[in-house]
Write a protein that holds these residues in place. Structure first.
Motif, PDB file in Angstrom:
ATOM      1  N   TYR A 185       0.839  -1.210   0.000  1.00 27.63           N
ATOM      2  CA  TYR A 185       0.000   0.000   0.000  1.00 27.63           C
ATOM      3  C   TYR A 185       0.871   1.256   0.000  1.00 27.63           C
ATOM      4  O   TYR A 185       0.587   2.217  -0.712  1.00 27.63           O
TER       5      TYR A 185
ATOM      6  N   GLY B 225      -7.138  -5.376  12.444  1.00 29.59           N
ATOM      7  CA  GLY B 225      -6.785  -6.604  13.167  1.00 29.59           C
ATOM      8  C   GLY B 225      -6.750  -7.789  12.222  1.00 29.59           C
ATOM      9  O   GLY B 225      -7.173  -7.704  11.062  1.00 29.59           O
ATOM     10  N   ASP B 226      -6.244  -8.888  12.755  1.00 28.94           N
ATOM     11  CA  ASP B 226      -6.188 -10.143  11.996  1.00 28.94           C
ATOM     12  C   ASP B 226      -7.594 -10.737  11.951  1.00 28.94           C
ATOM     13  O   ASP B 226      -8.174 -11.025  13.007  1.00 28.94           O
ATOM     14  N   PHE B 227      -8.109 -10.929  10.766  1.00 25.92           N
ATOM     15  CA  PHE B 227      -9.470 -11.439  10.616  1.00 25.92           C
ATOM     16  C   PHE B 227      -9.675 -12.754  11.359  1.00 25.92           C
ATOM     17  O   PHE B 227     -10.764 -13.038  11.859  1.00 25.92           O
TER      18      PHE B 227
ATOM     19  N   GLY C 137     -10.530  -8.374   5.047  1.00 24.52           N
ATOM     20  CA  GLY C 137      -9.443  -7.922   4.166  1.00 24.52           C
ATOM     21  C   GLY C 137      -9.937  -6.859   3.206  1.00 24.52           C
ATOM     22  O   GLY C 137      -9.762  -6.961   1.997  1.00 24.52           O
TER      23      GLY C 137
ATOM     24  N   TRP D  82      -4.354  -5.320  -7.452  1.00 29.69           N
ATOM     25  CA  TRP D  82      -5.647  -5.961  -7.221  1.00 29.69           C
ATOM     26  C   TRP D  82      -6.776  -4.952  -7.032  1.00 29.69           C
ATOM     27  O   TRP D  82      -7.944  -5.307  -7.017  1.00 29.69           O
TER      28      TRP D  82
ATOM     29  N   ASP E 284      -9.266  -5.143   8.297  1.00 27.21           N
ATOM     30  CA  ASP E 284      -7.986  -5.327   7.589  1.00 27.21           C
ATOM     31  C   ASP E 284      -6.864  -5.186   8.615  1.00 27.21           C
ATOM     32  O   ASP E 284      -6.947  -4.350   9.506  1.00 27.21           O
ATOM     33  N   PHE E 285      -5.838  -6.029   8.487  1.00 31.82           N
ATOM     34  CA  PHE E 285      -4.764  -5.947   9.488  1.00 31.82           C
ATOM     35  C   PHE E 285      -3.676  -4.960   9.129  1.00 31.82           C
ATOM     36  O   PHE E 285      -2.751  -4.741   9.924  1.00 31.82           O
TER      37      PHE E 285
ATOM     38  N   ARG F  25     -13.883 -10.365  -1.832  1.00 30.22           N
ATOM     39  CA  ARG F  25     -13.170  -9.957  -3.053  1.00 30.22           C
ATOM     40  C   ARG F  25     -11.672  -9.962  -2.764  1.00 30.22           C
ATOM     41  O   ARG F  25     -11.190  -9.189  -1.949  1.00 30.22           O
ATOM     42  N   THR F  26     -10.989 -10.861  -3.440  1.00 28.82           N
ATOM     43  CA  THR F  26      -9.527 -10.984  -3.413  1.00 28.82           C
ATOM     44  C   THR F  26      -8.942 -11.106  -2.003  1.00 28.82           C
ATOM     45  O   THR F  26      -7.803 -10.726  -1.783  1.00 28.82           O
TER      46      THR F  26
HETATM   47  C1  LIG Z   1      -5.464  -8.509  -2.273  1.00 25.42           C
HETATM   48  S1  LIG Z   1      -5.887  -7.380  -0.992  1.00 25.42           S
HETATM   49  C2  LIG Z   1      -7.627  -7.150  -1.296  1.00 25.42           C
HETATM   50  C3  LIG Z   1      -8.187  -5.893  -0.688  1.00 25.42           C
HETATM   51  C4  LIG Z   1      -9.661  -5.655  -0.984  1.00 25.42           C
HETATM   52  N1  LIG Z   1     -10.492  -6.783  -0.618  1.00 25.42           N
HETATM   53  C5  LIG Z   1      -9.890  -5.306  -2.426  1.00 25.42           C
HETATM   54  O1  LIG Z   1     -10.720  -5.947  -3.072  1.00 25.42           O
HETATM   55  O2  LIG Z   1      -9.245  -4.367  -2.927  1.00 25.42           O
HETATM   56  C6  LIG Z   1      -5.903  -8.424   0.456  1.00 25.42           C
HETATM   57  C7  LIG Z   1      -6.146  -7.634   1.720  1.00 25.42           C
HETATM   58  O3  LIG Z   1      -6.296  -8.522   2.809  1.00 25.42           O
HETATM   59  C8  LIG Z   1      -5.592  -7.992   3.938  1.00 25.42           C
HETATM   60  N2  LIG Z   1      -5.283  -9.161   4.777  1.00 25.42           N
HETATM   61  C9  LIG Z   1      -4.529 -10.235   4.457  1.00 25.42           C
HETATM   62  N3  LIG Z   1      -4.516 -11.132   5.451  1.00 25.42           N
HETATM   63  C10 LIG Z   1      -5.274 -10.615   6.442  1.00 25.42           C
HETATM   64  C11 LIG Z   1      -5.674 -11.076   7.730  1.00 25.42           C
HETATM   65  N4  LIG Z   1      -5.229 -12.257   8.212  1.00 25.42           N
HETATM   66  N5  LIG Z   1      -6.482 -10.311   8.466  1.00 25.42           N
HETATM   67  C12 LIG Z   1      -6.927  -9.106   7.997  1.00 25.42           C
HETATM   68  N6  LIG Z   1      -6.589  -8.607   6.777  1.00 25.42           N
HETATM   69  C13 LIG Z   1      -5.779  -9.354   6.013  1.00 25.42           C
HETATM   70  C14 LIG Z   1      -4.403  -7.267   3.345  1.00 25.42           C
HETATM   71  O4  LIG Z   1      -3.876  -6.285   4.222  1.00 25.42           O
HETATM   72  C15 LIG Z   1      -5.017  -6.666   2.083  1.00 25.42           C
HETATM   73  O5  LIG Z   1      -5.556  -5.381   2.318  1.00 25.42           O
END
Ligand SMILES: C[S@@+](CC[C@H](N)C(=O)[O-])C[C@H]1O[C@@H](n2cnc3c(N)ncnc32)[C@H](O)[C@@H]1O
Length: 196
Positions: free
Chosen positions: A14, A91-93, A47, A21, A68-69, A109-110
């Motif tokens: 970021y 935080g960690d989901f 996320g 993505w 989102d973490f 989404r992604t």
């Molecule tokens: C590929 S990006 C997708 C972001 C968003 N969903 C989009 O469509 O633009 C993946 C996101 O998941 C977050 N992420 C990855 N692992 C995570 C976790 N364990 N807990 C929370 N967020 C997480 C990352 O920081 C990132 O923002």
């Protein structure tokens, strides 16, 4: 073998605007799906990244819980959705405290395709535990043969059976038109999965 991208690696992406993505808006498929909802819904977004969907769904009258973490992701969200970003849980989901059995919809989404193998294994159970009975997992799902050690990881048919079908039943499966070049070697589908 999947690689683990931790919070700091996502934050670097970021910070460097290395976010291929990012669609830059909510997918039309999501807006259409949400407009068809007969009543206000509680929507979970794991996320969420820059979180365009948060402001759109709130304006449609739905309540949203986004997680989102990455602090940098939330900072980036603030620059595009303003004060709506203040509601994102940092935080960690898989570890943060979220109310079990309380969401109507989980929007994907992604996120799934960005997870390393050990977290992908926990995805279905975690989301099912957060959805109400009768709740759905809806969004874009990526299919294909994983070839790289870095994300995104598409699902094979075996992955889908293993990761999703124990917790969910497929109730809608449609083309997804809001794809990006970074996913051109994936088959992307707009799907709705009902909690079993
Ligand atoms: C590929 S990006 C997708 C972001 C968003 N969903 C989009 O469509 O633009 C993946 C996101 O998941 C977050 N992420 C990855 N692992 C995570 C976790 N364990 N807990 C929370 N967020 C997480 C990352 O920081 C990132 O923002």
């Amino acid at each position: 073998m999947t690689s683990i991208m931790d919070e700091s690696e996502w934050s670097s992406r970021y910070r460097e605007s290395n976010t291929k993505w990012d669609l830059g808006r909510s997918p039309g498929e999501l807006l259409e799906f949400m407009r068809m909802q007969p009543a206000e819904r509680t929507v979970l977004i794991p996320g969420c990244g820059r979180g365009y969907e948060i402001s759109d769904l709130r304006r449609l009258g739905h309540s949203v819980c986004a997680v989102d973490f990455s602090e940098e992701a939330i900072r980036a969200a603030k620059s595009v959705i303003g004060d709506f970003a203040d509601e994102i849980i940092c935080g960690d989901f898989f570890g943060c405290d979220l109310p079990l059995g309380s969401f109507d919809i989980c929007y994907e989404r992604t996120f799934l395709c960005a997870l390393p193998e050990e977290l992908r294994e926990r995805y279905g159970e975690r989301i099912a535990s957060l959805l109400k009975d009768g709740g759905v997992l809806a969004g874009v799902f990526h299919y294909g043969q994983p070839e790289d050690s870095d994300p995104p990881y598409p699902m094979t048919d075996d992955d889908r059976a293993h990761l999703l079908e124990g917790h969910f039943s497929l109730i809608a499966d449609d083309p997804y038109e809001s794809g990006l070049p970074v996913y051109s070697d994936h088959v992307e589908r707009w799907q709705v999965w009902g909690k079993k």
